[in-house]
Design a protein around this motif. Structure first.
Motif, short mmCIF file in Angstrom:
data_model
loop_
_atom_site.label_atom_id
_atom_site.label_comp_id
_atom_site.label_asym_id
_atom_site.label_seq_id
_atom_site.Cartn_x
_atom_site.Cartn_y
_atom_site.Cartn_z
N GLY A 146 14.74 69.89 27.31
CA GLY A 146 15.07 70.70 26.14
C GLY A 146 16.44 70.45 25.54
N LEU A 147 17.24 69.61 26.18
CA LEU A 147 18.58 69.35 25.66
C LEU A 147 18.54 68.34 24.52
N PRO A 148 19.38 68.50 23.50
CA PRO A 148 19.49 67.48 22.46
C PRO A 148 20.22 66.26 23.02
N LEU A 149 20.19 65.15 22.30
CA LEU A 149 20.91 63.95 22.73
C LEU A 149 22.39 64.13 22.42
N ASP A 150 23.00 64.96 23.24
CA ASP A 150 24.41 65.32 23.07
C ASP A 150 25.13 65.01 24.38
N GLY A 151 26.14 64.13 24.32
CA GLY A 151 26.83 63.69 25.53
C GLY A 151 27.45 64.82 26.32
N GLY A 152 28.09 65.76 25.63
CA GLY A 152 28.74 66.86 26.32
C GLY A 152 27.76 67.73 27.06
N ARG A 153 26.64 68.08 26.40
CA ARG A 153 25.67 68.98 27.03
C ARG A 153 24.88 68.28 28.13
N MET A 154 24.54 67.02 27.92
CA MET A 154 23.83 66.28 28.97
C MET A 154 24.70 66.09 30.20
N SER A 155 25.95 65.70 29.97
CA SER A 155 26.88 65.52 31.08
C SER A 155 27.07 66.82 31.84
N ALA A 156 27.23 67.92 31.14
CA ALA A 156 27.43 69.22 31.78
C ALA A 156 26.21 69.60 32.62
N ALA A 157 25.03 69.35 32.08
CA ALA A 157 23.81 69.70 32.81
C ALA A 157 23.68 68.92 34.11
N LEU A 158 23.96 67.62 34.05
CA LEU A 158 23.82 66.81 35.26
C LEU A 158 24.95 67.07 36.25
N HIS A 159 26.10 67.49 35.78
CA HIS A 159 27.18 67.87 36.69
C HIS A 159 26.87 69.21 37.38
N GLU A 160 26.32 70.13 36.62
CA GLU A 160 26.21 71.51 37.11
C GLU A 160 24.87 71.86 37.74
N ARG A 161 23.80 71.23 37.28
CA ARG A 161 22.48 71.62 37.76
C ARG A 161 21.94 70.75 38.88
N LEU A 162 22.54 69.58 39.09
CA LEU A 162 21.96 68.63 40.03
C LEU A 162 22.62 68.65 41.40
N THR A 163 23.81 69.26 41.52
CA THR A 163 24.57 69.28 42.79
C THR A 163 24.61 67.89 43.42
N LEU A 164 24.92 66.91 42.63
CA LEU A 164 25.02 65.52 43.09
C LEU A 164 26.47 65.04 43.10
N ILE A 165 27.19 65.35 42.04
CA ILE A 165 28.57 64.90 41.90
C ILE A 165 29.49 65.85 42.67
N PRO A 166 30.37 65.33 43.54
CA PRO A 166 31.23 66.18 44.36
C PRO A 166 32.05 67.16 43.52
N ASP A 167 32.29 68.34 44.08
CA ASP A 167 32.99 69.39 43.35
C ASP A 167 34.35 68.95 42.82
#
Length: 486
Positions: A431-452
């Protein structure tokens, strides 16, 4: 004529100097893919040629029958092709004594046999069923859960190893040594924690015995091994005079650094070029951060730019500069190694990547990104952050992975991520638009992959988001060109 005996060979391919049938099996290998056959099996073949011993390999394919169906009619024989700019050479390997296809009972029997003194593994990180965050068996893994329900009839790696060790303990047989050969940091300790943790879930005494008596040396492996093709089999026929459906190809370079801890003995792998050391960790970091990290970066970037092979990436000047930048940045995060110059190692890696004879697919390297990025990209990025070093090369690699995570090229062609967390990625981006800021935020915050420490760092987050925005807005080619000018 199908390759099945050494006397069948009629071409220029070399062959073992030993008679395979004269040597018994002492190793069981789990994960009988092309890499094992181009690496550990080749070094075992060299060890047998130089020093003999009952060290042939029982190879286990845990899922597919294809490699077993290819090797069984050939009595385990197959050709390894080495390609470089000068041409191709071949060697027929005789180290594999038997192959087992997706048969847990037969695999457990082989592991439990007292003649088995070493178990080696190349199953990729997702094949272990170990939770990286805890280092323990993943309770959400279906195979782990099933094996815990029936620990005497396991089918997964942790269950098979634990059950076999339990049988050997009960019979008074010495345990085998467990040697992980996957690209994982501190892979011996990683697997030891998983096996001991699995045993502890149903038999604490067995867990204590494994922890006290079973050796889990670490190792670092390196050899670029592309998937075999029709050209592989055609060249194998020319070099051997035989049809070889199990032939593989690789580069001339090979490296194996092993922690020397083998209570039940080992083959003379040093005759194949293996290096035995007390501590593998620094070598692991060098390879994971430089070779594998650069590989991941160029795989996502190159694939999105329309380059099917690593050699194609290196033929584009802008991309080759970015590969060099990444290697330099990764090298700066490493502790010094005796007799190793990181600049020289980087130059050697670039030459290997350029090898025009090796068709190593960027799409192949790009698979399992969520399993690979933590040690290849995020670990050196954390070091760079802590030491005030340049974060941008690692942020660029991360942004390209995020763009790749969309599962669609710029022309609209869809591709499978081939990642165990693909469903989670899709949910995070849904559901996200092709927006770098929002996509990056989603993958940082929802995936628990990138270290804190990275995910909560403003500079890191802003850099990744800005690069991703550039990729999405102006296209991959423009982003590569701009990045290479920095």
């Amino acid at each position: 004529m199908r390759l099945s005996h050494l006397q069948d060979i009629a071409g220029t391919a070399t062959r073992p100097s030993y008679e395979p049938a004269a040597h018994g099996a002492g190793i069981v290998h789990l994960g009988l893919g092309a890499f094992h056959r181009a690496h550990q099996a080749v070094m075992t073949d060299a060890a047998l040629s130089h020093a003999g011993g009952d060290w042939r390999i029982i190879g286990v394919s845990l899922r597919s029958r294809a490699v077993v169906d290819a090797l069984t009619p050939q009595n385990g024989l197959y050709t390894v092709l080495e390609r470089d700019a000068a041409g191709v050479t071949g060697h027929v390997v005789g180290a594999i004594a038997q192959v087992i296809a997706a048969d847990p009972a037969a695999t457990l029997k082989a592991l439990s046999d007292p003649t088995t003194r070493i178990v080696t593994l190349t199953v990729t990180e997702k094949g272990y069923g170990i939770d990286r965050a805890t280092g323990l068996p993943d309770p959400q893994n279906a195979t782990v859960a099933a094996d815990l329900e029936q620990p005497d009839a396991p089918s997964g790696v942790l269950g098979l190893l634990t059950a076999a060790l339990a049988i050997r303990r009960a019979k008074g047989d010495p345990p085998f040594t467990v040697l992980c050969c996957d690209n994982l940091p501190d892979n011996g300790r990683f697997l030891q924690q998983g096996v001991v943790g699995f045993a502890r879930l149903y038999d604490a005494d067995l867990a204590d015995w494994i922890a006290a008596h079973v050796a889990f040396p670490s190792s670092m492996v390196d050899r670029i091994t592309p998937a075999p093709s029709d050209a592989t089999r055609k060249d194998a026929l020319a070099l051997t005079g035989c049809t070889d459906l199990a032939a593989i190809e690789t580069e001339p370079f090979t490296q194996w650094v092993i922690e020397d801890s083998f209570p039940q003995g080992r083959p003379a792998w040093e005759h194949g070029g293996a290096i035995f050391v007390e501590d593998v960790a620094k070598f692991e970091h060098m390879k994971l951060r430089m070779l594998n990290g650069a590989h991941s970066m160029l795989a996502y970037t190159g694939f999105l730019a329309g380059h099917p092979y690593v050699r194609d990436v290196m033929a584009e000047p802008a991309l080759a500069r970015l590969v060099g930048r990444h290697l330099d940045a990764a090298g700066q995060t490493l502790e010094p190694l005796p007799a190793i110059d990181f600049a020289t190692y980087a130059a050697e890696l670039k030459d290997r990547f350029k090898n025009p004879a090796i068709a190593h697919e960027t799409y192949q390297i790009a698979m399992d990104g969520t399993q690979k990025l933590p040690q290849r990209i995020f670990a050196p990025a954390l070091h760079a952050l802590a030491h005030g070093q340049d974060l941008r090369p690692f942020a660029f690699a991360t942004a390209m992975w995020m763009r790749y995570a969309l599962g669609q090229t710029e022309t609209g062609a869809a591709y499978d991520l081939r990642d165990p967390r693909a469903a989670e990625i899709a949910t995070a981006l849904n559901g996200l638009p092709l927006d770098g800021g929002r996509m990056s935020a989603a993958l940082h915050e929802r995936l628990t992959l990138i270290p804190d420490a990275l995910a909560q760092n403003d500079n890191w987050r802003a850099t990744v988001a800005k690069i991703l925005s550039h990729i999405l807005t102006d296209g991959v080619a423009a982003a590569i060109k701009a990045e290479a000018k920095l």
